[in-house]
Design an enzyme around this catalytic site. Sequence first.
Site, PDB file in Angstrom:
ATOM      1  N   ARG A 185       0.756  -1.206   0.061  1.00  9.94           N
ATOM      2  CA  ARG A 185      -0.402   0.122   0.131  1.00  9.94           C
ATOM      3  C   ARG A 185       0.180   1.394   0.395  1.00  9.94           C
ATOM      4  O   ARG A 185       0.334   2.495   0.589  1.00  9.94           O
ATOM      5  CB  ARG A 185      -0.997  -0.339   0.703  1.00  9.94           C
ATOM      6  CG  ARG A 185      -1.593  -0.928   0.775  1.00  9.94           C
ATOM      7  CD  ARG A 185      -2.591  -1.566  -0.074  1.00  9.94           C
ATOM      8  NE  ARG A 185      -3.541  -2.787   0.012  1.00  9.94           N
ATOM      9  CZ  ARG A 185      -3.228  -3.621  -0.411  1.00  9.94           C
ATOM     10  NH1 ARG A 185      -2.771  -3.645  -1.259  1.00  9.94           N
ATOM     11  NH2 ARG A 185      -4.445  -4.499  -0.848  1.00  9.94           N
ATOM     12  N   SER A 233     -11.211  -1.044   2.821  1.00 12.33           N
ATOM     13  CA  SER A 233     -10.359  -0.798   4.385  1.00 12.33           C
ATOM     14  C   SER A 233     -10.168  -0.192   5.098  1.00 12.33           C
ATOM     15  O   SER A 233      -9.543   0.816   4.184  1.00 12.33           O
ATOM     16  CB  SER A 233      -9.304  -2.169   4.156  1.00 12.33           C
ATOM     17  OG  SER A 233      -9.983  -3.663   3.216  1.00 12.33           O
ATOM     18  N   GLU A 303      -5.720   3.156   6.581  1.00  8.60           N
ATOM     19  CA  GLU A 303      -5.415   3.190   4.658  1.00  8.60           C
ATOM     20  C   GLU A 303      -5.823   4.356   3.880  1.00  8.60           C
ATOM     21  O   GLU A 303      -5.818   4.699   3.063  1.00  8.60           O
ATOM     22  CB  GLU A 303      -5.606   2.182   4.513  1.00  8.60           C
ATOM     23  CG  GLU A 303      -5.504   1.376   2.779  1.00  8.60           C
ATOM     24  CD  GLU A 303      -5.865   0.063   2.490  1.00  8.60           C
ATOM     25  OE1 GLU A 303      -6.660  -0.147   1.907  1.00  8.60           O
ATOM     26  OE2 GLU A 303      -5.127  -1.193   3.778  1.00  8.60           O
TER      27      GLU A 303
END
Length: 319
Positions: A185, A233, A303
């Site tokens: 990520r 998420s 995130e």
Amino acid sequence: MSTNRYSDLFPLFLQKLGDRAKFDAPLAPYVAYNVGGPADILVFPTTEEELIWIDQIAKQHQVPLTVIGTGTNLLVVDSGIRGIAISLAHAFQEIEQIPHSPENRVWVRCGGGVLKPQLLEWAIHKGLTGLEFSSGVPGTIGGGIYMNAGTKYGCYGDILKELRFYDFKNGFKQLKRDELHFSYRESEVRNSLVIWATFELKYGNAKDIRAEVDRIIQERADKQPLDYPSCGSTFKNGPNYSSGRLIEKAGLKGLKVGGAEISTKHANFILNKGNATAKDILTLIDIIKVRVHEQFGVNLECEVCVLGDDLERTKPEKT
């Protein structure tokens, strides 16, 4: 009289961009959460030349500049964001197969503003495999590279060959994959805007590819709450833990603040159940961080990207 601190710049943007420049523009319609206050100036460039011009104006007048893409991983605070916000809704939309690709490989060049599902559908139609990992993942290709988005089946960094992007400090750059660093990520194209990316795909059977895409989409639907606005998420997983499982073990599934709720289906999703504010969502984020740290000693990392500075954000008391 306008209270917008950048009102003197309005005529410049109207002359250059016309109706692709909006002022005091609510950002909720442009982000997945459907919450958030206004941007002072919201612009929709379509060319590299317009992007350079916007950046020059921002630097000349010392105006903050933020790229929002299509907002699938952004939470804009209720007070909004100051300065110029750039949307890619009308920019860099081309997809093309590059001639003379290596044997048994197909190189595809894709604009940063192309939606991930759009590129996936294009690949299925052409009988090209390699993008199945992105099945059901929303947002633009540029945003996908920015976050190195992916699933357990892969990520964009795995198939990237070359990238052209605009660095807001150093201008345009064009780099090969081995000149770029990607991790979970994360990518090194922060503070940049992706113009185009070249991916390496392979020839496959369109029916088999479609079947795998449908399977992954159904798998996501079975496990994830997709009926309400969210950014997917909320927290990154760690090397030895699942954030969703820790949140669930902390007893937080179903917890509500205002119109926001921690999903009862997947605890790493915070949902807008219809009338949530950014403050509601931020309060749940903070509650999760505190409770998980108290019970498991883990510092969860968001995130979701939070834009703006909400001075009314409520910090939960530690118990």
